[in-house]
Write an enzyme that holds these catalytic residues in place. Structure first.
Site, PDB file in Angstrom:
ATOM      1  N   HIS A  76      47.441   9.953  45.556  1.00 38.99           N
ATOM      2  CA  HIS A  76      46.946   9.142  46.671  1.00 38.99           C
ATOM      3  C   HIS A  76      45.742   8.341  46.207  1.00 38.99           C
ATOM      4  CE1 HIS A  76      48.756  11.501  50.314  1.00 38.99           C
ATOM      5  NE2 HIS A  76      49.651  11.200  49.393  1.00 38.99           N
ATOM      6  N   TYR A 203      41.326  12.254  58.024  1.00 41.82           N
ATOM      7  CA  TYR A 203      40.271  13.155  58.508  1.00 41.82           C
ATOM      8  C   TYR A 203      39.736  12.506  59.790  1.00 41.82           C
ATOM      9  CZ  TYR A 203      40.042  15.383  53.863  1.00 41.82           C
ATOM     10  OH  TYR A 203      40.325  16.062  52.692  1.00 41.82           O
ATOM     11  N   PRO A 295      36.201  23.827  54.250  1.00 46.50           N
ATOM     12  CA  PRO A 295      37.308  23.102  53.594  1.00 46.50           C
ATOM     13  C   PRO A 295      37.271  21.580  53.726  1.00 46.50           C
ATOM     14  CG  PRO A 295      38.087  24.265  55.544  1.00 46.50           C
ATOM     15  CD  PRO A 295      36.677  24.698  55.331  1.00 46.50           C
ATOM     16  N   LYS A 299      37.144  20.938  48.449  1.00 46.73           N
ATOM     17  CA  LYS A 299      36.458  21.259  47.195  1.00 46.73           C
ATOM     18  C   LYS A 299      36.695  22.675  46.669  1.00 46.73           C
ATOM     19  CE  LYS A 299      34.891  17.402  46.325  1.00 46.73           C
ATOM     20  NZ  LYS A 299      36.132  16.872  45.818  1.00 46.73           N
ATOM     21  N   TYR A 386      34.570  12.760  46.715  1.00 40.79           N
ATOM     22  CA  TYR A 386      35.914  13.241  47.084  1.00 40.79           C
ATOM     23  C   TYR A 386      36.808  13.364  45.844  1.00 40.79           C
ATOM     24  CZ  TYR A 386      40.046  13.956  49.974  1.00 40.79           C
ATOM     25  OH  TYR A 386      41.163  14.496  50.558  1.00 40.79           O
TER      26      TYR A 386
HETATM   27  P1  FAD Z   1      41.213  33.480  45.656  1.00 48.00           P
HETATM   28  O1  FAD Z   1      42.258  32.459  45.766  1.00 48.00           O
HETATM   29  O2  FAD Z   1      40.665  34.085  46.896  1.00 48.00           O
HETATM   30  O3  FAD Z   1      41.780  34.619  44.713  1.00 48.00           O
HETATM   31  C1  FAD Z   1      41.157  35.871  44.577  1.00 48.00           C
HETATM   32  C2  FAD Z   1      42.203  36.909  44.237  1.00 48.00           C
HETATM   33  O4  FAD Z   1      41.553  38.153  44.014  1.00 48.00           O
HETATM   34  C3  FAD Z   1      43.192  37.131  45.376  1.00 48.00           C
HETATM   35  O5  FAD Z   1      44.500  37.046  44.881  1.00 48.00           O
HETATM   36  C4  FAD Z   1      42.846  38.516  45.871  1.00 48.00           C
HETATM   37  O6  FAD Z   1      43.971  39.210  46.394  1.00 48.00           O
HETATM   38  C5  FAD Z   1      42.293  39.180  44.630  1.00 48.00           C
HETATM   39  N1  FAD Z   1      41.394  40.305  44.908  1.00 48.00           N
HETATM   40  C6  FAD Z   1      40.477  40.424  45.897  1.00 48.00           C
HETATM   41  N2  FAD Z   1      39.856  41.597  45.831  1.00 48.00           N
HETATM   42  C7  FAD Z   1      40.389  42.255  44.777  1.00 48.00           C
HETATM   43  C8  FAD Z   1      40.157  43.528  44.206  1.00 48.00           C
HETATM   44  N3  FAD Z   1      39.256  44.358  44.726  1.00 48.00           N
HETATM   45  N4  FAD Z   1      40.872  43.886  43.137  1.00 48.00           N
HETATM   46  C9  FAD Z   1      41.785  43.036  42.595  1.00 48.00           C
HETATM   47  N5  FAD Z   1      42.058  41.819  43.100  1.00 48.00           N
HETATM   48  C10 FAD Z   1      41.369  41.429  44.179  1.00 48.00           C
HETATM   49  N6  FAD Z   1      40.250  25.197  50.063  1.00 48.00           N
HETATM   50  C11 FAD Z   1      40.535  23.923  50.223  1.00 48.00           C
HETATM   51  O7  FAD Z   1      40.098  23.118  49.406  1.00 48.00           O
HETATM   52  N7  FAD Z   1      41.320  23.538  51.293  1.00 48.00           N
HETATM   53  C12 FAD Z   1      41.835  24.432  52.203  1.00 48.00           C
HETATM   54  O8  FAD Z   1      42.534  24.077  53.126  1.00 48.00           O
HETATM   55  C13 FAD Z   1      41.533  25.773  52.058  1.00 48.00           C
HETATM   56  N8  FAD Z   1      41.993  26.695  52.936  1.00 48.00           N
HETATM   57  C14 FAD Z   1      41.643  28.004  52.768  1.00 48.00           C
HETATM   58  C15 FAD Z   1      42.068  28.973  53.662  1.00 48.00           C
HETATM   59  C16 FAD Z   1      41.698  30.329  53.521  1.00 48.00           C
HETATM   60  C17 FAD Z   1      42.167  31.363  54.547  1.00 48.00           C
HETATM   61  C18 FAD Z   1      40.867  30.699  52.430  1.00 48.00           C
HETATM   62  C19 FAD Z   1      40.448  32.158  52.273  1.00 48.00           C
HETATM   63  C20 FAD Z   1      40.463  29.729  51.520  1.00 48.00           C
HETATM   64  C21 FAD Z   1      40.828  28.388  51.671  1.00 48.00           C
HETATM   65  N9  FAD Z   1      40.422  27.390  50.771  1.00 48.00           N
HETATM   66  C22 FAD Z   1      40.730  26.103  50.949  1.00 48.00           C
HETATM   67  C23 FAD Z   1      39.654  27.684  49.610  1.00 48.00           C
HETATM   68  C24 FAD Z   1      40.512  27.784  48.364  1.00 48.00           C
HETATM   69  O9  FAD Z   1      41.792  28.253  48.696  1.00 48.00           O
HETATM   70  C25 FAD Z   1      39.775  28.705  47.451  1.00 48.00           C
HETATM   71  O10 FAD Z   1      38.562  28.053  47.101  1.00 48.00           O
HETATM   72  C26 FAD Z   1      40.538  29.134  46.220  1.00 48.00           C
HETATM   73  O11 FAD Z   1      41.612  29.964  46.587  1.00 48.00           O
HETATM   74  C27 FAD Z   1      39.611  29.874  45.270  1.00 48.00           C
HETATM   75  O12 FAD Z   1      40.346  30.490  44.274  1.00 48.00           O
HETATM   76  P2  FAD Z   1      39.887  31.866  43.654  1.00 48.00           P
HETATM   77  O13 FAD Z   1      40.898  32.180  42.621  1.00 48.00           O
HETATM   78  O14 FAD Z   1      38.461  31.798  43.309  1.00 48.00           O
HETATM   79  O15 FAD Z   1      39.965  32.925  44.860  1.00 48.00           O
HETATM   80  C1  DHB Z   2      44.053  20.161  52.759  1.00 45.80           C
HETATM   81  C2  DHB Z   2      43.010  20.998  53.014  1.00 45.80           C
HETATM   82  C3  DHB Z   2      41.739  20.494  53.017  1.00 45.80           C
HETATM   83  O1  DHB Z   2      40.691  21.291  53.242  1.00 45.80           O
HETATM   84  C4  DHB Z   2      41.500  19.159  52.779  1.00 45.80           C
HETATM   85  O2  DHB Z   2      40.236  18.693  52.817  1.00 45.80           O
HETATM   86  C5  DHB Z   2      42.547  18.340  52.512  1.00 45.80           C
HETATM   87  C6  DHB Z   2      43.838  18.842  52.504  1.00 45.80           C
HETATM   88  C7  DHB Z   2      45.430  20.708  52.764  1.00 45.80           C
HETATM   89  O3  DHB Z   2      45.579  21.912  52.971  1.00 45.80           O
HETATM   90  O4  DHB Z   2      46.371  19.924  52.590  1.00 45.80           O
END
Ligand code: FAD
Ligand code: DHB
Length: 391
Positions: A76, A203, A295, A299, A386
């Site tokens: 995009h 947005y 969110p 980022k 962004y």
């Molecule tokens: P995570 O993806 O949280 O991965 C951590 C992993 O560690 C998980 O698989 C978990 O099961 C595992 N874990 C936890 N505790 C333990 C333990 N004790 N032992 C072993 N394993 C463990 N970001 C956006 O940019 N846009 C969005 O729309 C958006 N929506 C989101 C919605 C939700 C509900 C959440 C929680 C986050 C969202 N985010 C979003 C943020 C984005 O998804 C995260 O920043 C990203 O997943 C970070 O990746 P990570 O690997 O650091 O953590």
């Molecule tokens: C999506 C989530 C976000 O937080 C965002 O800023 C843009 C897109 C998504 O889930 O598609």
């Protein structure tokens, strides 16, 4: 207790951060063991982020895990910002020379899991009771699997276990400084299979609250609305969701939403959070284990990828050059970028959501939106953040 396991880097958590770090390190010839609390299917099914910065795609490329994102990701070159019934385009490409890629976190996770399986690197899913000890100098990670307790002896532990994980909690509290802001609302997200009636993400700020029109593919949409923290998904049947979404994004969009059942619906609270530093002895925190952004601005996932890239560089320098220079600078290097993403996500959240505030706050928000729509400099600033600041 059964036999001791030995690895160079024990990675806790198989989200994007843990999986990507594992892939980068394996490719550099550094051994890893990945421990994940959930099953692989559960991790793959979690619907989360959707927008990748160009720097993130480059890191996936470098990790040899970008074939599908290059082929199937939607690039995009702009996003729309809506306010008071008008929509204004931020021309990302014209303003920055860069594009973003719309590609779901579920797909990134799947690509990285497939790469790990191909590499033959070991992973333990459904690892229970993971605990980390002796992180000062000779770390150990314990876990149970299939009823057996195992102990991993390693050089380093990478805490990639998300916000609710165990690694950050293993650092003595006196060594961590926490900065936090909770927002008085959440996001209700819906996934549904129909052709998005919008070409770019929208947005939208409105008197009724924020809404975001996003997508996962040419035939799948992902949409969000700002909701109350007390709401439950049961209170939001599909009809009610789409009515409210249409009222916020625009009736031109509402009339083009077909009557199809949603595939998933969930509510997430919004929070800004930073724990610093990101290193304690031989434990490193990366991704959501160390920081959360609201969110708005997409980022979270991108920041997890930049932490991991810096951690990979630090560990590679340690193993290949025998110097601790990289690991000593890891936290400082990450935090510069983390705080900038925190600032941008906080700013976007404040700009676009309905807050309980007084007349002055609302006039300031309105004025900021008008300034954004009229000022090339303000649009450049939004676009630059962004698409992502350089790694
Ligand atoms: P995570 O993806 O949280 O991965 C951590 C992993 O560690 C998980 O698989 C978990 O099961 C595992 N874990 C936890 N505790 C333990 C333990 N004790 N032992 C072993 N394993 C463990 N970001 C956006 O940019 N846009 C969005 O729309 C958006 N929506 C989101 C919605 C939700 C509900 C959440 C929680 C986050 C969202 N985010 C979003 C943020 C984005 O998804 C995260 O920043 C990203 O997943 C970070 O990746 P990570 O690997 O650091 O953590
Ligand atoms: C999506 C989530 C976000 O937080 C965002 O800023 C843009 C897109 C998504 O889930 O598609």
């Amino acid at each position: 207790m059964s036999s001791e396991l030995r690895t160079q880097v024990a990675i806790v958590g198989a989200g994007p951060a843990g999986l990507l770090l594992g892939q980068l390190l394996q490719r550099a010839g550094i051994d890893t063991l990945l421990l994940e609390r959930r099953s692989a299917d559960y991790v793959k099914g979690r619907i989360r982020a959707g927008v990748l910065e160009p720097g993130t795609v480059e890191v996936l490329e470098y990790a040899d895990a970008a074939r599908r994102v290059r082929a199937e990701g939607l690039t995009h070159d702009g996003v729309e910002i809506g306010s008071s019934g008008r929509r204004n385009r931020i021309a990302l490409k014209e303003l920055t020379g860069k594009l973003v890629t719309v590609y779901g976190q579920t797909e990134v996770t799947r690509d990285l899991m497939d790469a790990r399986t191909t590499s033959g690197a070991p992973s333990v899913y459904e690892a229970e009771d993971v605990s980390v000890s002796d992180i000062g100098d000779s770390p150990r990670v314990r876990f149970s699997s299939n009823g057996e307790t195992r102990e991993v002896v390693c050089d380093f532990v990478a805490g990639c276990d998300g916000f609710h994980g165990v690694c950050r909690r293993s650092v003595p509290p006196d060594f961590l400084s926490i900065s936090e802001r909770k927002y008085p609302f959440g996001w209700l997200g819906v996934l549904a299979d129909f052709r998005p009636p919008w070409a770019e993400l929208i947005y939208a700020a409105s008197d009724r609250g924020f809404a975001l029109a996003s997508m996962r593919s040419e035939t799948r949409v992902r949409c969000y609305i700002q909701c109350s923290l007390d709401d439950s998904v049961e209170q939001w049947p599909d009809d009610r969701f789409w009515e409210e979404f249409g009222a916020r994004v625009g009736q031109d969009i509402r009339v083009r939403i077909p009557n199809v059942p949603s595939l998933e619906k969930s509510i997430a609270p919004l929070r800004s959070f930073v724990a610093e530093p990101l290193r304690f002895g031989r434990l490193f925190l990366a991704g959501d284990a160390a920081h959360i952004v609201p969110p708005t601005g997409a980022k979270g996932l991108n920041l997890a990828v930049s932490d991991v890239f810096y951690l990979y560089e630090a560990l590679r320098t340690f193993y290949k050059e025998g110097t601790e220079r990289g690991i000593d600078h890891y936290s400082h290097r990450c935090l510069r970028r983390i705080w900038r993403a925190e600032r941008f996500s906080w700013w976007m959240t404040r700009l676009l959501h309905r807050f309980p505030g007084d007349e002055f706050d609302q006039r300031m928000q309105q004025t900021e939106l008008e300034y954004l729509f009229e000022s090339h400099a303000a649009q450049s600033s939004l676009a630059e953040n962004y698409v992502g600041l350089p790694l």
